[in-house]
Design an enzyme around this catalytic site. Sequence first.
Site, PDB file in Angstrom:
ATOM      1  N   GLU A   1       0.826  -1.215   0.000  1.00 54.41           N
ATOM      2  CA  GLU A   1       0.000   0.000   0.000  1.00 54.41           C
ATOM      3  C   GLU A   1       0.860   1.266   0.000  1.00 54.41           C
ATOM      4  OE1 GLU A   1      -4.067  -1.437   2.158  1.00 54.41           O
ATOM      5  OE2 GLU A   1      -2.392  -1.027   3.498  1.00 54.41           O
TER       6      GLU A   1
ATOM      7  N   GLU B   1      -6.770  -7.600  -1.439  1.00 52.35           N
ATOM      8  CA  GLU B   1      -7.422  -7.598  -0.127  1.00 52.35           C
ATOM      9  C   GLU B   1      -8.900  -7.308  -0.315  1.00 52.35           C
ATOM     10  OE1 GLU B   1      -5.684  -5.116   2.837  1.00 52.35           O
ATOM     11  OE2 GLU B   1      -3.642  -5.896   2.559  1.00 52.35           O
TER      12      GLU B   1
END
Length: 636
Positions: free
Chosen positions: A185, A259
């Site tokens: 991320e 995710e």
Amino acid sequence: LLTCLLFPSRFNWSELTPLGLWGRTLGLQTENSQFLLEGMPFRIFGGSMHYFRVPREYWEDRMLKMRACGLNTLTTYVPWNLHEKERGKFDFSKNLDLRAFLSLAAKNGLWVILRPGPYICSEWDLGGLPSWLLQDPEMQLRTTYKGFTEAVDAYFDRLMRVVVPLQASIYKKGGPIIAVQVENEYGSYAKDPNYMNYVKMALLNRGIVELLMTSDNKNGLSFGLVEGALATVNFQKLEPGLLKYLDTVQKDQPKMVMEYWTGWFDNWGGPHYVFDADEMVNTVASILKTGASINLYMFHGGTNFGFMNGALEADEYKSDVTSYDYDAVLTEAGDYTSKFFKLRQLFSMVIGQPLPLPPMIESKASYGAILLHQYISLWDVLPALLQPIKSEFPVNMENLHLNDSIGQPYGYVLYETVIFGGGHLHTRDHVRDRAQVFVNTMYVGELDYNTVELSIPEGQQGFRQLRLLVENRGRVNYGLALNEQRKGLIGDVFLNKTPLRNFKIYSLEMKPAFMKSLQQVSGWSTVPDYFVGPAFFRGRLWIEQQPQDTFLKLQASPGCSQSRFFKKLGWEKGVVFVNGQNLGRYWKIGPQETLYLPGPWLRRGGNEIVIFEERTAGRIIQSVDIPYLGRTQYVD
């Protein structure tokens, strides 16, 4: 929806397993918007499970449940701050045996997407980065700052010795790793345009040959890219056009949701978040209908044992609870939920083949009331077990001269100095994260982010000890404040506008050696009806049969005493140890009210329970067979 949904095609992966493809050389590839595994079309049906959050004895059980749900891939983070607790000293043993974990995945027919960081987020202290990095006052985490990259290089040198031989395309006997994620991320951080390429090359130069991936939410996608890595996306709600948005950052590539958030995590003082099972499975079905691959984050959350929970810092600091149940597909203790069976039905339709039978669940035990019969005050422990560090100025935890000069990473630290009167105590917001204040042994109040001043009562003439017991409640694991996560007293504290000086500083990391020595120290006494901490309490749980999982509930029990004081008391805030294992924190503000105690950590006969309680204590704790994670609130 589940019965009427028309999928683009069936995908039977039953023959595409690590042990079923010997002598492979191609691994996972991308071609014409699809994945190929050894040249055959492949879709990733993955689930996240972290070996460091699950007792080793239960790894295989959770993997078998993945297969029974219809998954073919396991994803896991790798926590740097556990594998290199002290600079240059690496640990890949016992519950941190990554090689054993990955090999077990292969044995059980699961491919692996490895997410080695170095930063992992994951609601884990400092996003998995070791706190000793913060000893450098100029440290710039997650950048190409020399002090950071030198540490990453040394860590990757050791880590890749474990990882590289277990890659799918070079390990001839069934290595399970089909993809490796570059950082994590980074698009939401993006402080250094050269950093992602540095991490990519750090992996490639050490022998990583499998498919590389990145992972970001929609807003971070374009900022987290690196050439040569497949971009994947993270979300919970499938916004219109979200998966097609991937085409704007990379052309003709397979779509992957790295995710898909099956639930959410909890913070102390908030609710226990839950995510509707039907909404979740319908969204998964919609994702699969597009032909995309998916990873369920989390399939099994597990537990933030010890002091390893992370924290958030947006409008205010919020630390995460001990449980990482996450309202995931399996519970914290590995039991099935309705999400499991709904997903199993969905994946079986997509695969078109019978799935393995779900393993039997492990029964849970209720061992009843456990009496904490002895206690010892923290003030009595200090001279017996702890040698203070003397310093003119307050020193933050990370820069204390401890643990071969890597500082104190977790736990509590006590700052003690001499004052000659009372007055106005002001922290200038230098307490991280929460301090109990004492004059001698008298409790005065608490200081934290919101409360930065207290009145210190005047006393008789002469000196008195001012004591600040500071708790590190968990370092922030996400956002732009990672470089500011030093703990303890991070600057001066003032009494009547004069900075306090000449401290004795006691480290209360509560490591296994300390807890073992604590049992031998003299001064343990019978617990009275009324007592105010901080103090250690101990008792014993006796088990006649084979130990089973249980949950510890800390509460008051008026039935133990008719004292008018005791009826008002209960366990307030602290930490629980069983047979030397740190189960984690409890706090009366909730939401979490039980601590998970795995059966493998218990033994037949006597089991030693030690509780460090900061304030008020009960006389008993309860062993129950059902967890209670608090008042629920549905994720919006």
